[in-house]
Write a protein that holds these residues in place. Sequence first.
Motif, PDB file in Angstrom:
ATOM      1  N   PHE A 120       0.850  -1.194   0.000  1.00 26.45           N
ATOM      2  CA  PHE A 120       0.000   0.000   0.000  1.00 26.45           C
ATOM      3  C   PHE A 120       0.884   1.241   0.000  1.00 26.45           C
ATOM      4  O   PHE A 120       1.859   1.309   0.737  1.00 26.45           O
ATOM      5  CB  PHE A 120      -0.890  -0.007   1.244  1.00 26.45           C
ATOM      6  CG  PHE A 120      -2.042   0.947   1.170  1.00 26.45           C
ATOM      7  CD1 PHE A 120      -3.227   0.563   0.573  1.00 26.45           C
ATOM      8  CD2 PHE A 120      -1.939   2.228   1.695  1.00 26.45           C
ATOM      9  CE1 PHE A 120      -4.293   1.430   0.498  1.00 26.45           C
ATOM     10  CE2 PHE A 120      -3.002   3.105   1.609  1.00 26.45           C
ATOM     11  CZ  PHE A 120      -4.186   2.707   1.019  1.00 26.45           C
ATOM     12  N   PRO A 121       0.562   2.224  -0.859  1.00 24.08           N
ATOM     13  CA  PRO A 121       1.424   3.413  -0.937  1.00 24.08           C
ATOM     14  C   PRO A 121       1.461   4.182   0.386  1.00 24.08           C
ATOM     15  O   PRO A 121       0.483   4.190   1.120  1.00 24.08           O
ATOM     16  CB  PRO A 121       0.752   4.272  -2.016  1.00 24.08           C
ATOM     17  CG  PRO A 121      -0.331   3.466  -2.597  1.00 24.08           C
ATOM     18  CD  PRO A 121      -0.588   2.278  -1.748  1.00 24.08           C
ATOM     19  N   GLN A 122       2.581   4.796   0.638  1.00 20.82           N
ATOM     20  CA  GLN A 122       2.732   5.552   1.879  1.00 20.82           C
ATOM     21  C   GLN A 122       2.253   6.985   1.679  1.00 20.82           C
ATOM     22  O   GLN A 122       2.960   7.818   1.138  1.00 20.82           O
ATOM     23  CB  GLN A 122       4.200   5.538   2.298  1.00 20.82           C
ATOM     24  CG  GLN A 122       4.736   4.147   2.505  1.00 20.82           C
ATOM     25  CD  GLN A 122       3.965   3.415   3.574  1.00 20.82           C
ATOM     26  OE1 GLN A 122       3.970   3.802   4.728  1.00 20.82           O
ATOM     27  NE2 GLN A 122       3.247   2.352   3.189  1.00 20.82           N
ATOM     28  N   ARG A 126       6.976   8.370   5.677  1.00 23.30           N
ATOM     29  CA  ARG A 126       7.529   7.636   6.806  1.00 23.30           C
ATOM     30  C   ARG A 126       8.896   8.177   7.093  1.00 23.30           C
ATOM     31  O   ARG A 126       9.877   7.674   6.582  1.00 23.30           O
ATOM     32  CB  ARG A 126       7.680   6.178   6.423  1.00 23.30           C
ATOM     33  CG  ARG A 126       6.459   5.377   6.600  1.00 23.30           C
ATOM     34  CD  ARG A 126       6.812   3.931   6.414  1.00 23.30           C
ATOM     35  NE  ARG A 126       5.627   3.160   6.698  1.00 23.30           N
ATOM     36  CZ  ARG A 126       5.612   2.085   7.449  1.00 23.30           C
ATOM     37  NH1 ARG A 126       6.712   1.621   7.963  1.00 23.30           N
ATOM     38  NH2 ARG A 126       4.502   1.452   7.670  1.00 23.30           N
TER      39      ARG A 126
END
Lengths: 291, 397
Positions: A120-122, A126
């Motif tokens: 899943f794309p961030q 992060r």
Amino acid sequence: MAYALEQLSNGLAIGSIYALIALGYSLVYSILNLINFAHGYVIMVGAFVALSLLQAGVPPAFAVLLACLSGVAIAVVVERVAYRPVRSSNRIVPMISALGAGFVLSSLAQLIWGPEVHPFPQLIPRVPLTVGALTLSSQSVVILAIAIGLVLAASWFLHRTKFGVAAQCVRQDLEAARLVGIPVNAVIVAIYALGGFLGVAGGVLFAMYFNAVFIQMGLLATTKAWAAAMLGGIGSFQGAFWGGLILGIAETGAVATFGAAYRDGVSLAVIVLVLLLRPNGLFGARLAERS
Amino acid sequence: MAGTTGMSRRQLLRAAGAAAAGAVLPGAFAGRVSAAEEVITLAIAAPMTGDSASMGLNAQRGADAAVAMINAAGGIAGKKVAYDIFDDQGSPREAASVARRILDADKYAAVVGHVNSSCTLAAMPVYSEAGIAVLCGSSSNPKVTESGWDNIIRMTIRDDYGAQQYSAFAANNLGRKKLGILFANDDYGRGLRDEMVKAAKALAADIAAEAGFTPNADKDFSSVISDFKAKSVDAFMLNCNYTEGGLFLGQAKGVGVAGIPAVGPDSLLYDEFISLAQGGAEGAYILAAYDPYSQAPKPKAFMDAFQKAYSALPSQVAVFTNDFFLLAKQLMEAGATPQTLVKAAKDAKFDGAGGHYEWDAKGDVKGRTFAVVQVKDGKFVSTGKSVDEKGLEKLRG
């Protein structure tokens, strides 16, 4: 010390996700006394919708909003198809129906997106945040903030608006509410919709925090929501929030102290203990069980 | 989904049944394959349905490639090669019954399989009674060759030796002394973990931290990562599948834990490992039983053909199945009969798509170490390195 604080922050992040998922679950229970087994699966589908929209190039904020709205739509459809026709049957019937709806959603999702774990794309970057000797993930901080914001907003909505008062009435006595002219069906649908919205918001955070969307997420989310709601006092709104946080911290504590294999064992032991000592959960004492 | 696998399983069983029935009559006259027969048939025993069905599919593809190649080049000493597949469903109970059916058919020169160690262990007593040659690719449990059967050889590196090599790579090749082991909390994962710990001790490396997780259920590794970081782990030993391995490295990158090399088995050798780790897998080392990215002519030719036919990377099951057919050809052309196949293999040297093989008296591959593959720029590349096994000798007596 820094180590304990880091683990606490891990626990808070995962706990606030559980809390968001538990809210929708608890809402439905408080109104209808229905253990909504489909809740986690609605969330899972919502997370997959978010993933597909993002892959199609929809701007992130809009994609997440649309996914949350898809959660609303699915919850409403499930209510209409699987719950409303059996609402006045024996309590067991809607529960089985909920379980069935969950299986249908999970099979459909597997047909569409396949059984693999998808990255899943961030959406929230992060980056490690360093405060003194302490390193936190930027994500866990933002996730906690989002969860608190959504809980406050939902709480305001349920306690300070006309709709919220109507929902409280339906919760106290469905028949009496109908007699004084409250559109009971509309209120119930709205509760499901709200549950779906908050749930998918939690589901997207869940997917992002773990880097992953997967079919079994539905069962996982249902189990955790159930556990968090039981812990906090099933049917209680703040209870679900605190229950989620405590569950997250207990799990993280269990992994840090005893090892990852003890995650579910220790958190379930906490629940059993709480229920032994306080059968209504931590925050559920005020509510008498409605039969 | 469930409907289609059910169908294919029924069809398979029917096909296998028909094959068995058809074989009974000629079998009554000819006995096991003799020089007079036109076709040499091998039995493949693999899971075609159930949780590990993808391995069965790979076995079939590997066999198809080998059969096409051998028959195009004139077969084995003028005879065509064929195979029948028997579905063991990845279940030991079914494996034992498959073994009976293969022997009852009385027409197979050898058995290629099984894939799962538990299946091989369940079927071997049956095969060893009849003495049929068992060419086993991927069963890695030590017991497969430690149980005293003399009719089996295998290609993969056994679990205990493999686990020792992971520790040796981290300690000797990378010079890391504080290892953090992440392992799947099941029989297989715990077995590997025990051997890794033993080997690390022998190599004077310290297991600074370890964490067992529940496979297919745990997805949150943040607290494990905090723990590894607090204990200054300087190598991640990822004893797990690509899903958990990828998630672990991705989540580690999220809290700024970077620059710590990861070492893991070939269950990480999937593109999903890299994508799930979202950049965190860069530099990770994967120790594989064969090197899919080798540029040597034989492996490369096989890999390219396989990629072209199925647009997928062959798993080791495909490579090993393919190689067993080629081994059978080499040995039989040199005069081996089905009865002497395993004995001949133990004296032979063989080069296949998976590299060079020799076997010891027990049937284990000799002197074979893992190929080292690394993630570079978001892709797997062959490093050409091999594991430095210095210090492991004392464990192997």
